[in-house]
Design an enzyme around this catalytic site. Structure first.
Site: not given
Length: 264
Positions: A146, A159
């Site tokens: 990401s 995350y």
């Protein structure tokens, strides 16, 4: 012009013909786009993920694919899946989840689940896949990271940690396998246009009193200089490149596809 294989609908001279690819989290979104792209290049795809059984059945028929619904939060289930599907040539660790909360309020069960799915599951699938790849002298491992593998945002501690972690794990695997014909790389998208993102727009409009365009440009795309969502098919195309012979010397890299987000 390439002729089509009438049985599969893919080009007869596809570049990944004969390769077997496991794509986790591939029943929707980014994973589905990668699975379709690999299928279109001739690979046999093994799907994994959640969703409506009828929709999953339709996807397996569309791509002449196999489906394994293993729960990737369970290491024993991952081991069983890897044994059931047999040797693979391409491993795409794409499954992931997210939760947003201040660190002092972050639920411990959410932390553990996010780390387990986003990071630990990739460790387990990789450790079971690499022996056959090394024996074959060829393999491709791609981990979906990401933009949050390169930068951070508040309230996303688990995350951010998992995505930073998957990059370090990928680099380690790349170094260990550097002379085996097996590569390991990350793809790090920014905001991607998926049904999940699209479904968040009306709620954000109502909660913040914004128009649809304001939500898209000033909230979702605030950090992407292009002001364009990444399209799932673009990620699929990048994954295909990393799997092709031309990328045989590309390993240990983290490929940003984020509209310039991490360039700043």
């Amino acid at each position: 012009m390439l002729k089509s294989d009438s049985d599969s609908g893919r080009p007869a001279s596809s570049g990944l013909s004969g390769k077997r690819a496991l794509v986790t989290g591939s029943t929707s979104g980014i994973g589905l786009a990668i699975a379709r792209a690999l299928h279109n290049e001739g690979a046999h795809v093994i799907l994994n993920g959640l969703g409506d059984p009828d929709e999953i059945a339709a996807l397996t028929q569309e791509m002449d694919a196999t489906f394994n619904g293993a729960n990737l939060l369970d290491p024993a289930a991952i081991e069983s899946m890897m044994g059931d599907i047999g040797p693979i040539d391409i491993l795409i660790n794409n499954a992931g989840m997210q939760h947003v909360a201040p660190v002092e309020e972050f639920p411990t069960d959410k932390w553990e689940a996010i780390i387990a799915l986003n990071l630990t599951a990739a460790f387990h699938t990789t450790r079971f896949a690499v022996s056959a790849m090394k024996e074959a002298g060829w393999g491709r491992i791609i981990n979906t990271a990401s933009a949050h593998s390169l930068t951070a945002s508040p309230f996303k501690s688990a995350y951010n940690a998992s995505k930073h972690g998957i990059v370090g794990f990928t680099k380690t695997v790349a170094l260990e396998l550097a002379q085996t014909g097996v590569t390991a790389n990350c793809i790090s998208p920014g905001y991607v246009w998926t049904p999940l993102i699209e479904g968040q727009i009306p709620d954000t409009m109502e909660a913040r009193g914004l128009t649809r365009d304001e939500v898209i440009n000033d909230v979702l795309l605030a950090k992407q200089p292009t002001k364009k969502f990444v399209q799932p098919a673009e990620i699929g195309a990048l994954a295909v490149f990393l799997c092709r012979e031309e990328a045989g010397n590309v390993t240990g890299a983290n490929w940003s596809i984020d509209g310039g987000w991490t360039a700043e």
